[in-house]
Design an enzyme around this catalytic site. Structure first.
Site, PDB file in Angstrom:
ATOM      1  N   SER A 173       0.837  -1.193   0.000  1.00 42.95           N
ATOM      2  CA  SER A 173       0.000   0.000   0.000  1.00 42.95           C
ATOM      3  C   SER A 173       0.879   1.253   0.000  1.00 42.95           C
ATOM      4  O   SER A 173       1.692   1.449  -0.892  1.00 42.95           O
ATOM      5  CB  SER A 173      -0.950  -0.044   1.199  1.00 42.95           C
ATOM      6  OG  SER A 173      -1.957   0.916   1.099  1.00 42.95           O
ATOM      7  N   ASP A 177      -9.027  -4.893  -5.444  1.00 43.28           N
ATOM      8  CA  ASP A 177      -8.455  -3.974  -4.468  1.00 43.28           C
ATOM      9  C   ASP A 177      -8.585  -2.531  -4.971  1.00 43.28           C
ATOM     10  O   ASP A 177      -7.933  -2.149  -5.938  1.00 43.28           O
ATOM     11  CB  ASP A 177      -6.986  -4.332  -4.249  1.00 43.28           C
ATOM     12  CG  ASP A 177      -6.320  -3.505  -3.165  1.00 43.28           C
ATOM     13  OD1 ASP A 177      -6.930  -2.519  -2.706  1.00 43.28           O
ATOM     14  OD2 ASP A 177      -5.186  -3.840  -2.776  1.00 43.28           O
ATOM     15  N   HIS A 235      -7.493  -6.007   0.325  1.00 44.12           N
ATOM     16  CA  HIS A 235      -6.282  -5.187   0.422  1.00 44.12           C
ATOM     17  C   HIS A 235      -5.329  -5.682   1.501  1.00 44.12           C
ATOM     18  O   HIS A 235      -4.249  -5.123   1.677  1.00 44.12           O
ATOM     19  CB  HIS A 235      -6.673  -3.729   0.707  1.00 44.12           C
ATOM     20  CG  HIS A 235      -5.519  -2.767   0.648  1.00 44.12           C
ATOM     21  ND1 HIS A 235      -4.782  -2.553  -0.498  1.00 44.12           N
ATOM     22  CD2 HIS A 235      -4.964  -1.971   1.598  1.00 44.12           C
ATOM     23  CE1 HIS A 235      -3.839  -1.661  -0.252  1.00 44.12           C
ATOM     24  NE2 HIS A 235      -3.918  -1.300   1.012  1.00 44.12           N
TER      25      HIS A 235
END
Length: 440
Positions: A266, A329, A380
């Site tokens: 991320s 995602d 995610h």
């Protein structure tokens, strides 16, 4: 066999997708048909036809072909089907990133709040990576240049990851001395706000050639370059910490076969890409004979970082980026939902005036397709990414029979106390819920 020089050929963005569906399907976002997971080990695709069959089973395969695994040829012929050796390496680097989450202290009453729970010598053992044969040499902190009125704590540097280097034994096993830089994803409120600063700004990381046309997302750049040097015990910027330690290690192991591997999830993958670009732009990965030390980024669920010129410059510098993404995602679609690499012009023959303001993903994409309606945040979650790599059938696509309104109500009620982690998960859940509803 791959040579010791980096392949500087400009790569195309590949898109290889692996799905748990029993039938092959076409997806509008990709260039390649989704493939069945059964093809990974089918007779049609023997184990690692692209790498493993080049050597006998008794030879140290990784030590002899590590450059290919690190992306020398942009992972050509290694992604469809996914080469088992590359698969193992992706998992290995993913586990280094999960250590950042497992060791991050989120207990407000702890003396180590927003820092690492363990010392550098203990961390890998404490998170279950004691047999990795890597030594952690430095912890990394980031200070977002953002003040949030609702915060009840002083803004300061947060622990985001670490730098580690392979031992002599591990260096022999993998064929080179490997410097690993890992960084976690968004956790704190200031980091979330930084992620929402989706305006492009010139990176200007090389003082001798600022390249104003190379632009990156303002929030990520703030996390990378902001510091606390004005305070009594303040830290230097994340950038200063990283570059100084990388330079030290490169000098310490000068003359050895080396690699620089950056892995992040991320927000962490964004910082990894910024650091990779920074190292290459400054030429820190070049030795006295002007040979390049390979730089590879393994990005898990990463967003876009910069504009199309940033992408082009990364390719010119020879950076190798493998983006591991879940097609469900939503974070991987941000920023630049509308102004991105797909909306620059018409078929490459004409570019719109705003093309320089379009976000663009960098590197080669390896896409998975997993989804669990009973736990929407899995789309995610890094551990779910790694679980899917280990056992693709463990995470299926389950969308039937869901009451979307009631589930959305539950999400809203779950964040009424504004708990940081709950808010993070709920935000991801809500975004993905809306996206899933549109695609059903």
């Amino acid at each position: 066999m791959a040579s010791t020089a980096l392949n500087m050929q400009k790569p195309n963005i590949n898109h290889v997708s692996l799905s748990t569906d029993s039938m092959l399907r076409k997806r509008s976002f990709g260039q390649v048909t989704l493939m069945k997971m059964s093809e990974l080990s089918s007779p049609k695709h023997p184990v690692s036809a692209s790498i493993s069959t080049k050597f006998s089973k008794t030879s140290p395969i990784l030590a002899r072909c590590w450059r290919e695994v690190q992306g020398l040829n942009n992972w050509e012929n290694l992604l469809e089907p996914l080469d088992p050796l590359l698969q193992q390496e992706i998992i290995r680097y993913g586990e280094f990133v999960t250590a950042c989450y497992k060791a991050f202290d989120l207990n407000p009453t702890s003396k180590r709040f927003l820092s690492c729970k363990y010392g550098k010598k203990r961390i890998l053992k404490e998170v279950g990576l004691g047999d990795s044969d890597y030594e952690v040499t430095k912890y990394i902190y980031a200070t977002p240049d953002i003040n949030i009125p609702i915060q009840n704590i002083v803004s300061c540097g947060r622990w985001i990851g670490y730098i580690a280097v392979s031992s002599d034994y591990e260096a022999k096993r993998i064929g080179r001395r490997d410097i690993v830089i890992t960084s976690r994803g968004t956790v704190t409120n200031t980091e979330w706000i930084a992620n929402l600063m989706s305006s492009l700004t010139p990176a200007r990381l090389d003082p001798h050639n600022p390249r104003p046309d190379v632009k990156v997302e303002a929030g990520f750049l703030s996390l990378y370059t902001s510091d606390e040097s004005g305070s009594k015990f303040g830290l230097g910027s994340c950038r200063e910490q990283l570059l100084s330690e990388v330079s030290r290690l490169l000098n310490k192991y000068k003359g050895e076969e080396m690699s620089i591997t950056l892995a992040g999830h991320s927000m962490g993958s964004s910082l990894a890409l910024l650091l990779a670009y920074d190292i290459a732009e400054l030429g820190l990965n070049r030795d006295d004979s002007d040979c390049q030390i390979p730089i590879t980024v393994f990005s898990f669920g990463g967003p876009r970082v910069g504009n199309s010129r940033f992408k082009e410059r990364c390719e010119e510098l020879g950076l190798k980026v493998l983006r591991i993404v879940n097609v469900n995602d939503p974070i991987t679609k941000l920023p630049g939902v509308f102004l991105n690499e797909n909306f620059k012009g018409f078929g490459g023959s004409f570019e719109f005036p705003w093309s320089c303001s379009c976000y663009a993903h960098v590197g080669v994409e390896l896409a998975f397709d997993f989804f669990k309606m009973q736990n929407l945040s899995c789309v995610h979650d890094l551990e779910d990414y790694i679980s899917f790599l280990r056992c693709p059938k463990a995470l299926g696509i389950q969308r039937e029979g869901i009451d979307f309104l009631n589930r959305a109500k539950d999400f809203i009620l779950s964040v009424q106390n504004f708990n940081t982690i709950t808010w993070r998960n709920a935000a991801i859940n809500m975004v993905n819920l809306a996206q899933t509803q549109r695609t059903l």
